[in-house]
Motif scaffolding. Structure first.
Motif, PDB file in Angstrom:
ATOM      1  N   GLY A  96      -0.492   4.722   0.815  1.00  0.00           N
ATOM      2  CA  GLY A  96      -1.032   4.921   2.150  1.00  0.00           C
ATOM      3  C   GLY A  96      -2.462   5.441   2.129  1.00  0.00           C
ATOM      4  O   GLY A  96      -3.297   5.013   1.321  1.00  0.00           O
ATOM      5  N   ASP A  97      -2.737   6.384   3.006  1.00  0.00           N
ATOM      6  CA  ASP A  97      -4.086   6.941   3.136  1.00  0.00           C
ATOM      7  C   ASP A  97      -4.223   8.285   2.422  1.00  0.00           C
ATOM      8  O   ASP A  97      -5.093   9.100   2.756  1.00  0.00           O
ATOM      9  CB  ASP A  97      -4.434   7.116   4.620  1.00  0.00           C
ATOM     10  N   THR A  98      -3.382   8.524   1.458  1.00  0.00           N
ATOM     11  CA  THR A  98      -3.414   9.817   0.763  1.00  0.00           C
ATOM     12  C   THR A  98      -4.608   9.944  -0.170  1.00  0.00           C
ATOM     13  O   THR A  98      -4.943  11.058  -0.585  1.00  0.00           O
ATOM     14  CB  THR A  98      -2.125  10.018  -0.044  1.00  0.00           C
TER      15      THR A  98
ATOM     16  N   PRO B 216      -8.556   7.675  -1.457  1.00  0.00           N
ATOM     17  CA  PRO B 216      -9.457   6.553  -1.174  1.00  0.00           C
ATOM     18  C   PRO B 216      -9.050   5.304  -1.949  1.00  0.00           C
ATOM     19  O   PRO B 216      -8.405   5.384  -2.988  1.00  0.00           O
ATOM     20  CB  PRO B 216     -10.821   7.072  -1.616  1.00  0.00           C
ATOM     21  N   TRP B 217      -9.483   4.129  -1.442  1.00  0.00           N
ATOM     22  CA  TRP B 217      -9.061   2.849  -2.018  1.00  0.00           C
ATOM     23  C   TRP B 217      -9.493   2.706  -3.466  1.00  0.00           C
ATOM     24  O   TRP B 217      -8.759   2.133  -4.276  1.00  0.00           O
ATOM     25  CB  TRP B 217      -9.619   1.698  -1.186  1.00  0.00           C
TER      26      TRP B 217
ATOM     27  N   ASP C 128       0.857  -1.196   0.000  1.00  0.00           N
ATOM     28  CA  ASP C 128       0.000   0.000   0.000  1.00  0.00           C
ATOM     29  C   ASP C 128       0.889   1.241   0.000  1.00  0.00           C
ATOM     30  O   ASP C 128       0.901   2.028   0.951  1.00  0.00           O
ATOM     31  CB  ASP C 128      -0.910  -0.006   1.234  1.00  0.00           C
TER      32      ASP C 128
END
Length: 377
Positions: free
Chosen positions: A263-265, A267-268, A260
């Motif tokens: 990361g959380d930068t 949305p999936w 990943d």
């Protein structure tokens, strides 16, 4: 006491090898047609680069055109429906067959094949031998030098540790030479690449692999001519250890970065198309890194020996007052460069290993990620 013990072990190994030198002298008739000089030099270089089942020191041809090999035999250990143990002197450098318990074995291109009483080697359409190859656990000349190097390192650094204990952490004797190297590996390789918190657990491996590669490289430049680090099996083993240490000690952040990387930068659902390409590249990088390690060490040491021996071979080709001294001068210059390359390759392998360990041991302080957002509240 331990220092004396290991010194006696090294002396015993040296005496064991030297005691068999004259016993291993063999005579090979030169009835076959004489080869071209360039072909003979090329084959000699190829033979030098290969591992062997005997410890050959030198060879010569006497006045009666008989070729003599002088060296020490090594134990051959095969698994072929049971353990087979015999001396490599039975092969006489591949000129004769070795008969053990009614089975016949032939040394062909540095590999042992099972054959019949006539020594028949069968081939496939691509001229590859199809004879059965027993599982070979033999003590080859590369294995001998690895054992000697390990004993030398163990004796050297246990002695260094004892001198520290006796003299209040002040090195004496040869320890004064090795202490700056150990400190350099700790302060300029391990700490900057791995970090202050976790570098200590990797230091034993980094020190071991540096001195192991360095000592073997130096042994390869001696008249013994043992090209251990030019053997791809050895470099594969070293790179495999680095690969296992990297991935077995990897943190959650390390594996999250691989699977990943964004990361959380975002949305999936926005990362799916990107990850179809990006994640396979990251996973492939896990295997490319140790592959680069093994190829770099293998290719550099192999190429160095080829260039050096080729320059020496030119002296026998030129046979002139101008060409031969020039070849000798170039060979001498390359030998000096190879001394630098010996330590440089050990440094590069250690540096890259530390860099990979640093990637695996990296941890992000996720608690600080929320500070900017909390500051706006």
């Amino acid at each position: 006491m331990r220092k004396t013990f290991f010194f006696k072990v090294l002396v015993a190994i040296a005496l064991l090898l030297s005691s068999n030198i004259f016993a291993f002298e063999t005579k090979v008739s030169s009835d076959e047609p004489k080869q071209d000089l360039k072909t003979e030099i090329k084959e000699y270089i190829q033979h030098h680069l290969q591992d062997s089942h005997d410890f050959s020191l030198y060879s010569y041809t006497d006045e009666s055109s008989e070729h003599h090999y002088v060296g020490a035999p090594l134990p051959v250990i095969l698994w072929d429906n049971g353990l087979k143990f015999f001396s490599s002197s039975k092969f006489h450098h591949g000129e004769t067959l070795a008969e053990v318990d009614g089975n016949y074995y032939k040394l062909y291109h540095s590999k042992i094949y099972k054959t019949d009483a006539a020594g028949t080697i069968n081939y496939d359409e691509e001229q590859h031998p199809t004879n059965v190859k027993p599982i070979d656990f033999s003590i080859t000349k590369s294995v001998v030098m690895i054992i000697i190097t390990c004993l030398l390192m163990f004796w050297l650094f246990t002695s260094l540790a004892k001198s520290y204990a006796k003299n209040g952490s002040v090195p004496t004797g040869v320890g004064r030479f090795f202490e700056p190297i150990v400190v350099y590996i700790r302060d300029d390789i391990a700490k900057p690449n791995i970090g202050e918190k976790k570098y200590a657990k990797y230091m034993p491996y980094l020190l071991t692999v540096f001195f192991f590669i360095w000592f073997l490289n130096i042994f390869g430049l001696t008249p013994l001519g043992i090209n251990v680090t030019g053997n791809i099996a050895v470099t594969v083993a070293l790179a495999l250890i680095t690969f296992l240490l990297t991935n077995l000690t990897g943190t959650k952040d390390y594996w999250k970065h691989i699977f990943d990387p964004l990361g959380d930068t975002m949305p999936w659902y926005g990362k799916i198309l990107i990850y179809i390409i990006l994640v396979p590249i990251e996973v492939l990088g896990i295997f490319i890194k140790p592959f680069a390690l093994l190829i770099r060490l293998y290719a550099n040491m192999q190429a160095g020996h080829i260039v050096l021996m080729s320059l020496i071979g030119l002296m026998f080709i030129f046979k002139s007052w101008l060409g031969s001294p020039l070849s000798f001068g170039l060979a001498f210059a390359i030998s000096l460069i190879e001394i630098l390359v010996a330590v440089l390759q050990a440094y590069i392998f250690t540096m890259l290993s530390a860099l990979y360990f640093g990637f695996a041991a990296e941890e992000h302080d996720h608690g600080h990620d929320d500070e900017p957002e909390l500051a706006h509240l």
